[in-house]
Scaffold this active site. Structure first.
Site, PDB file in Angstrom:
ATOM      1  N   LYS A 108      -9.936 -55.571  65.169  1.00 41.28           N
ATOM      2  CA  LYS A 108      -9.069 -55.017  64.121  1.00 41.28           C
ATOM      3  C   LYS A 108      -9.620 -53.702  63.565  1.00 41.28           C
ATOM      4  O   LYS A 108      -8.861 -52.813  63.208  1.00 41.28           O
ATOM      5  CB  LYS A 108      -8.866 -56.026  62.991  1.00 41.28           C
ATOM      6  CG  LYS A 108      -7.935 -57.170  63.374  1.00 41.28           C
ATOM      7  CD  LYS A 108      -7.441 -57.964  62.181  1.00 41.28           C
ATOM      8  CE  LYS A 108      -6.396 -58.991  62.635  1.00 41.28           C
ATOM      9  NZ  LYS A 108      -5.920 -59.840  61.566  1.00 41.28           N
ATOM     10  N   LYS A 189      -3.238 -61.148  73.058  1.00 39.94           N
ATOM     11  CA  LYS A 189      -2.496 -62.251  72.438  1.00 39.94           C
ATOM     12  C   LYS A 189      -1.286 -61.746  71.652  1.00 39.94           C
ATOM     13  O   LYS A 189      -1.270 -60.609  71.183  1.00 39.94           O
ATOM     14  CB  LYS A 189      -3.415 -63.081  71.548  1.00 39.94           C
ATOM     15  CG  LYS A 189      -3.760 -62.465  70.220  1.00 39.94           C
ATOM     16  CD  LYS A 189      -4.360 -63.488  69.272  1.00 39.94           C
ATOM     17  CE  LYS A 189      -4.453 -62.858  67.886  1.00 39.94           C
ATOM     18  NZ  LYS A 189      -4.090 -63.693  66.806  1.00 39.94           N
ATOM     19  N   LYS A 192       1.509 -61.375  64.969  1.00 30.45           N
ATOM     20  CA  LYS A 192       2.618 -61.078  64.062  1.00 30.45           C
ATOM     21  C   LYS A 192       2.653 -59.623  63.635  1.00 30.45           C
ATOM     22  O   LYS A 192       3.706 -59.107  63.267  1.00 30.45           O
ATOM     23  CB  LYS A 192       2.660 -62.013  62.858  1.00 30.45           C
ATOM     24  CG  LYS A 192       1.377 -62.346  62.176  1.00 30.45           C
ATOM     25  CD  LYS A 192       1.636 -63.226  60.965  1.00 30.45           C
ATOM     26  CE  LYS A 192       0.634 -64.352  60.841  1.00 30.45           C
ATOM     27  NZ  LYS A 192      -0.758 -63.908  60.730  1.00 30.45           N
TER      28      LYS A 192
HETATM   29  N1  AQP Z   1      -0.997 -65.741  70.123  1.00 33.23           N
HETATM   30  C1  AQP Z   1      -1.340 -66.866  69.525  1.00 33.23           C
HETATM   31  N2  AQP Z   1      -1.300 -68.040  70.174  1.00 33.23           N
HETATM   32  C2  AQP Z   1      -1.652 -69.185  69.561  1.00 33.23           C
HETATM   33  N3  AQP Z   1      -2.051 -69.250  68.262  1.00 33.23           N
HETATM   34  C3  AQP Z   1      -2.092 -68.104  67.572  1.00 33.23           C
HETATM   35  N4  AQP Z   1      -2.427 -67.811  66.310  1.00 33.23           N
HETATM   36  C4  AQP Z   1      -2.307 -66.493  66.098  1.00 33.23           C
HETATM   37  N5  AQP Z   1      -1.884 -65.880  67.214  1.00 33.23           N
HETATM   38  C5  AQP Z   1      -1.746 -66.849  68.163  1.00 33.23           C
HETATM   39  C6  AQP Z   1      -2.823 -68.811  65.338  1.00 33.23           C
HETATM   40  O1  AQP Z   1      -1.915 -68.712  64.245  1.00 33.23           O
HETATM   41  C7  AQP Z   1      -2.630 -68.875  63.030  1.00 33.23           C
HETATM   42  C8  AQP Z   1      -2.452 -67.588  62.224  1.00 33.23           C
HETATM   43  O2  AQP Z   1      -3.606 -67.106  61.739  1.00 33.23           O
HETATM   44  P1  AQP Z   1      -3.726 -65.850  60.798  1.00 33.23           P
HETATM   45  O3  AQP Z   1      -2.503 -65.672  60.004  1.00 33.23           O
HETATM   46  O4  AQP Z   1      -5.004 -65.984  60.061  1.00 33.23           O
HETATM   47  O5  AQP Z   1      -3.824 -64.589  61.703  1.00 33.23           O
HETATM   48  P2  AQP Z   1      -4.229 -64.237  63.126  1.00 33.23           P
HETATM   49  O6  AQP Z   1      -5.026 -65.285  63.820  1.00 33.23           O
HETATM   50  O7  AQP Z   1      -4.836 -62.884  63.066  1.00 33.23           O
HETATM   51  O8  AQP Z   1      -2.765 -64.214  63.758  1.00 33.23           O
HETATM   52  P3  AQP Z   1      -1.910 -62.995  64.192  1.00 33.23           P
HETATM   53  O9  AQP Z   1      -0.549 -63.506  64.522  1.00 33.23           O
HETATM   54  O10 AQP Z   1      -2.620 -62.232  65.245  1.00 33.23           O
HETATM   55  O11 AQP Z   1      -1.787 -62.128  62.874  1.00 33.23           O
HETATM   56  P4  AQP Z   1      -2.152 -60.611  62.628  1.00 33.23           P
HETATM   57  O12 AQP Z   1      -1.272 -59.834  63.553  1.00 33.23           O
HETATM   58  O13 AQP Z   1      -1.834 -60.381  61.201  1.00 33.23           O
HETATM   59  O14 AQP Z   1      -3.608 -60.435  62.928  1.00 33.23           O
HETATM   60  C9  AQP Z   1      -4.063 -69.204  63.398  1.00 33.23           C
HETATM   61  O15 AQP Z   1      -4.235 -70.589  63.551  1.00 33.23           O
HETATM   62  C10 AQP Z   1      -4.191 -68.503  64.719  1.00 33.23           C
HETATM   63  O16 AQP Z   1      -5.250 -68.983  65.496  1.00 33.23           O
END
Ligand code: AQP
Length: 324
Positions: A108, A189, A192
């Site tokens: 990030k 991956k 969001k």
């Molecule tokens: N691609 C994925 N496949 C399976 N699980 C996923 N998670 C995230 N992406 C995938 C799981 O969703 C939860 C969200 O965790 P978070 O909100 O703390 O953020 P993150 O892991 O950083 O998820 P994102 O979607 O990638 O958000 P951004 O874009 O904001 O960084 C967790 O259980 C994560 O493992």
């Protein structure tokens, strides 16, 4: 215990790795689900109104996905001030070297010019979220495993130093669907906050949008369906999605599709499963978003979360030697 930050729109990846797992376990455990709004400002978010809107949308979406407020304490992170109070104590008991090893910080921070300190220390806030409630299991996608392991290390260290204060948590990773890939770039991956919306399926996407995204999902020119994450990451990702959403064991899904030569037919089946998963969620969300039910649920959750968090913080504060 689980939380998904309102930092973009919830994707089918978040559903497979986070929400779906959580829903499976909510009846078995005294469960806690929260909206980590404080985590979102670790990267620039723009208009604060958008964060507030997303918090509400996320809360209604969880309920629409099947979160049962009678079995779960559902709250917003920033409404529990003991979280920040505990975070400070944990920060003083975490090493820079530990945080430097976090892969999410590395990926990030590469995308930004001025990296805020919060992005570096955020895994400590996450540790506080978890151990404040004596959480024993944390259902997460594969990307968050490292952070839960850090929470374990911090809890163990605190217990050695100050006596048995915390339960040491375990990450709970789904066997299938723990890392759903981006549809346009299946080597990374699905996220969001990803820049290209064609790479992610959002829980509130229309069926027309889902159809477009699946049809345009990157595959290969082999003209046969097979599961091989190295050589055929696009096809393998779609099989994984199908398996996770339909509940078909991965090997059965592989057998079902293997050898198909028309990618269009294969994609149609994957699409159907996504439609069937998201249709009831969208319908329920429509109803909920026109009512104030979510406030009732979040107020109840906030009160219970604060009662538990305050009493735990009080123990920690005394153990550390704060106050008179
Ligand atoms: N691609 C994925 N496949 C399976 N699980 C996923 N998670 C995230 N992406 C995938 C799981 O969703 C939860 C969200 O965790 P978070 O909100 O703390 O953020 P993150 O892991 O950083 O998820 P994102 O979607 O990638 O958000 P951004 O874009 O904001 O960084 C967790 O259980 C994560 O493992």
């Amino acid at each position: 215990m689980s939380g998904l930050q309102p930092s973009g729109e919830l994707t089918i990846g978040n559903y497979c790795g986070g929400i779906r797992q959580f829903l499976q376990y909510q009846k078995e455990y005294d469960s806690f689900l929260f909206i980590p709004d404080m985590h979102t400002i670790t990267v620039p978010q723009g208009d604060p109104h958008l964060i507030r809107e997303r918090i509400r949308r996320f809360a209604n979406l969880y309920l629409a996905c099947g979160l049962d407020p009678d079995n779960c304490t559902f709250y917003i992170q920033s409404e529990v001030p003991a979280t920040n109070q505990l975070t400070w104590i944990l920060e003083c008991n975490t090493y820079m070297g530990e945080l430097s090893r976090m892969t999410q910080f590395k990926s990030k921070s590469e995308k930004q010019t001025n990296v805020g300190c919060g992005l570096f220390t955020y895994p400590i806030l996450m540790a506080a979220d978890i151990i404040l409630y004596d959480s024993n299991v944390v259902p997460v996608g594969a990307d968050q495993k490292q952070h839960v392991e850090l929470a374990r290390d911090i809890a163990t260290r605190m217990n050695h130093k100050y006596g048995d204060l915390f339960v040491v948590p375990e990450p709970l990773i789904a066997k299938v669907g723990a890392r759903i890939k981006d549809l346009q770039d299946p080597t990374k991956k699905m996220s969001k906050s990803s820049e290209d919306p064609m790479g992610s399926i959002f829980l509130l996407d229309s069926e027309a949008d889902i159809k477009k995204k699946i049809n345009r999902a990157v595959t290969d020119n082999d003209a046969y369906v097979a599961f091989d994450e190295e050589k055929k990451p696009g096809i393998s990702n779609l099989i994984t999605l199908y398996s996770a959403l339909s509940g078909t064991p991965l090997q059965d899904a592989i057998n079902h599709f293997e050898g198909m030569t028309r990618y269009g037919d294969f994609k149609k089946e994957v699409m159907e499963v996504i439609f069937e998963t998201l249709r009831p969620v969208r319908e329920k969300y429509e109803q909920l978003s026109h009512s104030d039910y979510v406030d009732e649920v979040l107020n109840k959750g906030r009160d219970r979360a604060n009662a538990i968090a305050n009493s735990k913080y009080d123990l920690v504060r005394k153990a550390v030697g704060f106050g008179r």
